[in-house]
Design a protein around this motif. Sequence first.
Motif, PDB file in Angstrom:
ATOM      1  N   VAL A   5       0.860  -1.183   0.000  1.00 54.00           N
ATOM      2  CA  VAL A   5       0.000   0.000   0.000  1.00 54.00           C
ATOM      3  C   VAL A   5       0.894   1.230   0.000  1.00 54.00           C
ATOM      4  N   ILE A   6       0.715   2.079  -1.002  1.00 49.99           N
ATOM      5  CA  ILE A   6       1.553   3.267  -1.150  1.00 49.99           C
ATOM      6  C   ILE A   6       0.725   4.516  -0.869  1.00 49.99           C
ATOM      7  N   ILE A   7       1.201   5.328   0.057  1.00 55.37           N
ATOM      8  CA  ILE A   7       0.519   6.555   0.459  1.00 55.37           C
ATOM      9  C   ILE A   7       1.490   7.717   0.273  1.00 55.37           C
ATOM     10  N   ILE A   8       1.030   8.784  -0.368  1.00 54.91           N
ATOM     11  CA  ILE A   8       1.852   9.976  -0.540  1.00 54.91           C
ATOM     12  C   ILE A   8       1.455  10.999   0.524  1.00 54.91           C
ATOM     13  N   ASN A   9       2.442  11.493   1.252  1.00 55.69           N
ATOM     14  CA  ASN A   9       2.187  12.519   2.266  1.00 55.69           C
ATOM     15  C   ASN A   9       2.848  13.828   1.865  1.00 55.69           C
ATOM     16  N   TRP A  10       2.074  14.903   1.937  1.00 59.25           N
ATOM     17  CA  TRP A  10       2.617  16.249   1.753  1.00 59.25           C
ATOM     18  C   TRP A  10       1.857  17.195   2.675  1.00 59.25           C
ATOM     19  N   ASN A  11       2.448  17.471   3.825  1.00 62.32           N
ATOM     20  CA  ASN A  11       1.845  18.360   4.818  1.00 62.32           C
ATOM     21  C   ASN A  11       0.429  17.912   5.198  1.00 62.32           C
ATOM     22  N   GLY A  12       0.266  16.608   5.332  1.00 61.37           N
ATOM     23  CA  GLY A  12      -1.052  16.071   5.696  1.00 61.37           C
ATOM     24  C   GLY A  12      -0.942  15.050   6.815  1.00 61.37           C
ATOM     25  N   LEU A  13      -0.167  15.372   7.841  1.00 62.19           N
ATOM     26  CA  LEU A  13       0.177  14.403   8.880  1.00 62.19           C
ATOM     27  C   LEU A  13      -1.032  13.748   9.527  1.00 62.19           C
ATOM     28  N   GLN A  14      -2.002  14.534   9.959  1.00 63.58           N
ATOM     29  CA  GLN A  14      -3.148  13.962  10.662  1.00 63.58           C
ATOM     30  C   GLN A  14      -3.920  12.989   9.776  1.00 63.58           C
ATOM     31  N   ASP A  15      -4.189  13.396   8.534  1.00 70.42           N
ATOM     32  CA  ASP A  15      -4.909  12.505   7.618  1.00 70.42           C
ATOM     33  C   ASP A  15      -4.106  11.239   7.345  1.00 70.42           C
ATOM     34  N   THR A  16      -2.802  11.387   7.143  1.00 71.62           N
ATOM     35  CA  THR A  16      -1.955  10.226   6.858  1.00 71.62           C
ATOM     36  C   THR A  16      -1.965   9.261   8.033  1.00 71.62           C
ATOM     37  N   MET A  17      -1.869   9.773   9.242  1.00 75.24           N
ATOM     38  CA  MET A  17      -1.906   8.927  10.435  1.00 75.24           C
ATOM     39  C   MET A  17      -3.221   8.161  10.523  1.00 75.24           C
ATOM     40  N   GLU A  18      -4.343   8.848  10.264  1.00 78.47           N
ATOM     41  CA  GLU A  18      -5.654   8.196  10.327  1.00 78.47           C
ATOM     42  C   GLU A  18      -5.778   7.129   9.246  1.00 78.47           C
ATOM     43  N   CYS A  19      -5.229   7.409   8.069  1.00 84.10           N
ATOM     44  CA  CYS A  19      -5.264   6.437   6.982  1.00 84.10           C
ATOM     45  C   CYS A  19      -4.477   5.187   7.371  1.00 84.10           C
ATOM     46  N   ILE A  20      -3.270   5.372   7.901  1.00 83.52           N
ATOM     47  CA  ILE A  20      -2.440   4.237   8.304  1.00 83.52           C
ATOM     48  C   ILE A  20      -3.130   3.418   9.390  1.00 83.52           C
ATOM     49  N   ILE A  32       3.148  -1.491   3.938  1.00 86.77           N
ATOM     50  CA  ILE A  32       2.751  -0.088   3.848  1.00 86.77           C
ATOM     51  C   ILE A  32       3.979   0.786   3.615  1.00 86.77           C
ATOM     52  N   ILE A  33       3.913   1.587   2.541  1.00 83.78           N
ATOM     53  CA  ILE A  33       5.006   2.477   2.164  1.00 83.78           C
ATOM     54  C   ILE A  33       4.466   3.897   2.080  1.00 83.78           C
ATOM     55  N   VAL A  34       5.040   4.798   2.876  1.00 76.25           N
ATOM     56  CA  VAL A  34       4.671   6.213   2.821  1.00 76.25           C
ATOM     57  C   VAL A  34       5.802   6.968   2.134  1.00 76.25           C
ATOM     58  N   VAL A  35       5.455   7.719   1.099  1.00 80.26           N
ATOM     59  CA  VAL A  35       6.438   8.562   0.416  1.00 80.26           C
ATOM     60  C   VAL A  35       6.131  10.005   0.786  1.00 80.26           C
ATOM     61  N   ASP A  36       7.066  10.643   1.473  1.00 80.98           N
ATOM     62  CA  ASP A  36       6.861  12.017   1.937  1.00 80.98           C
ATOM     63  C   ASP A  36       7.509  13.002   0.975  1.00 80.98           C
ATOM     64  N   ASN A  37       6.685  13.912   0.438  1.00 82.26           N
ATOM     65  CA  ASN A  37       7.124  14.893  -0.553  1.00 82.26           C
ATOM     66  C   ASN A  37       7.662  16.153   0.127  1.00 82.26           C
ATOM     67  N   ARG A  38       8.660  15.952   0.994  1.00 83.03           N
ATOM     68  CA  ARG A  38       9.325  17.064   1.682  1.00 83.03           C
ATOM     69  C   ARG A  38       8.323  17.929   2.451  1.00 83.03           C
ATOM     70  N   SER A  39       7.563  17.284   3.335  1.00 81.69           N
ATOM     71  CA  SER A  39       6.615  18.015   4.171  1.00 81.69           C
ATOM     72  C   SER A  39       7.349  18.879   5.185  1.00 81.69           C
ATOM     73  N   LEU A  40       6.654  19.873   5.689  1.00 79.56           N
ATOM     74  CA  LEU A  40       7.198  20.731   6.729  1.00 79.56           C
ATOM     75  C   LEU A  40       7.113  20.043   8.088  1.00 79.56           C
ATOM     76  N   ASN A  41       7.769  20.618   9.066  1.00 83.34           N
ATOM     77  CA  ASN A  41       7.645  20.198  10.467  1.00 83.34           C
ATOM     78  C   ASN A  41       8.008  18.738  10.710  1.00 83.34           C
ATOM     79  N   SER A  42       8.952  18.209   9.937  1.00 80.68           N
ATOM     80  CA  SER A  42       9.478  16.853  10.164  1.00 80.68           C
ATOM     81  C   SER A  42       8.381  15.789  10.207  1.00 80.68           C
ATOM     82  N   GLU A  43       7.406  15.908   9.291  1.00 78.84           N
ATOM     83  CA  GLU A  43       6.292  14.956   9.297  1.00 78.84           C
ATOM     84  C   GLU A  43       6.757  13.530   9.019  1.00 78.84           C
ATOM     85  N   ALA A  44       7.745  13.366   8.135  1.00 78.25           N
ATOM     86  CA  ALA A  44       8.233  12.021   7.828  1.00 78.25           C
ATOM     87  C   ALA A  44       8.763  11.347   9.093  1.00 78.25           C
TER      88      ALA A  44
END
Length: 302
Positions: A5-20, A32-44
């Motif tokens: 399962v591949i999930i793309i995260n970009w400044n969407g920490l809360q939604d990504t956490m709920e999805c996972i 489960i693989i999360v690819v973080d597109n250089r989000s702010l605030n160290s979300e990765a």
Amino acid sequence: MKTAVIIINWNGLQDTMECIESLELSAENSDIIVVDNRSLNSEAGKIRLAHPNITVISLDKNYGFSYANNRGMELALSRNNDAILLLNNDTVVTKNFLEPLKRASQKNPQAGILTPKILFFQTDKIWAAGGAINYLFARGTNRGEGRLDRQVEVNTRPDFISGCCMYIPAKVARQIRFDERYFLYYEDSDISFQARQLGYQLLYVPESTIYHKSGRSSGSLLSYRRIYYLSRNKLLFVRQRFSLKQKIIFWTCYPFQTILMFLYFIIKAPKKLSLPLIRAWTKGACDYFKNRFGPLLETHST
């Protein structure tokens, strides 16, 4: 069958956490693989800390939806997964939603990309029951959008499948990739047509259900950024995937479509946005003719 399962995260920490979290309850043993597109605030890093058993790929900048999914697909295939599920981070899945997709894939070897029933979050209204293409305007729409689930009966062969949720068998995933020129929008229509042109079918599986928090990832419907990508990318999609007859019809009607869009911006958009949106549409078309693709380089406040 082992599914990545591949999930793309970009400044969407809360939604990504709920999805996972919903995946961990309903898709046991998935890779489960999360690819973080250089989000702010160290979300990765926060995702890694909260979910140490999943893989997080941290990119050095925001490369867009297409690039990020391609990197996730490559890793998933290198791990010998049997199938790949591309899933928006602003979704919540239901218990055992994967099983109908797996069964449908096994029963239909020619199914290249499959999609579940996607409902608006916390409702019984359809967000997408597969997608339809209006060839006159090169515009994709979600079938059944806004209607109650029980009111929607559509065939199981859509024109395209939304990137919100795509189930792709590994044998197909090895043959197709997202076109990274799109950056954002139309990449799901393009990869759907890639599969179709290889002889595969698209399949809507209503026995599987997920929920989508619509609008979280795409932002305002009337923004400079969105209108720019839609204007530019639809022309690239026409060039790449339309037949000669479809291209002739589209380009004959394109000037009238442009006039209608300008009138729409003037009438429907807030007064201060009308001119910027007209500029966004115009710049998108100009950049297409100049072969300028990838991310929008200018910064706008709208």
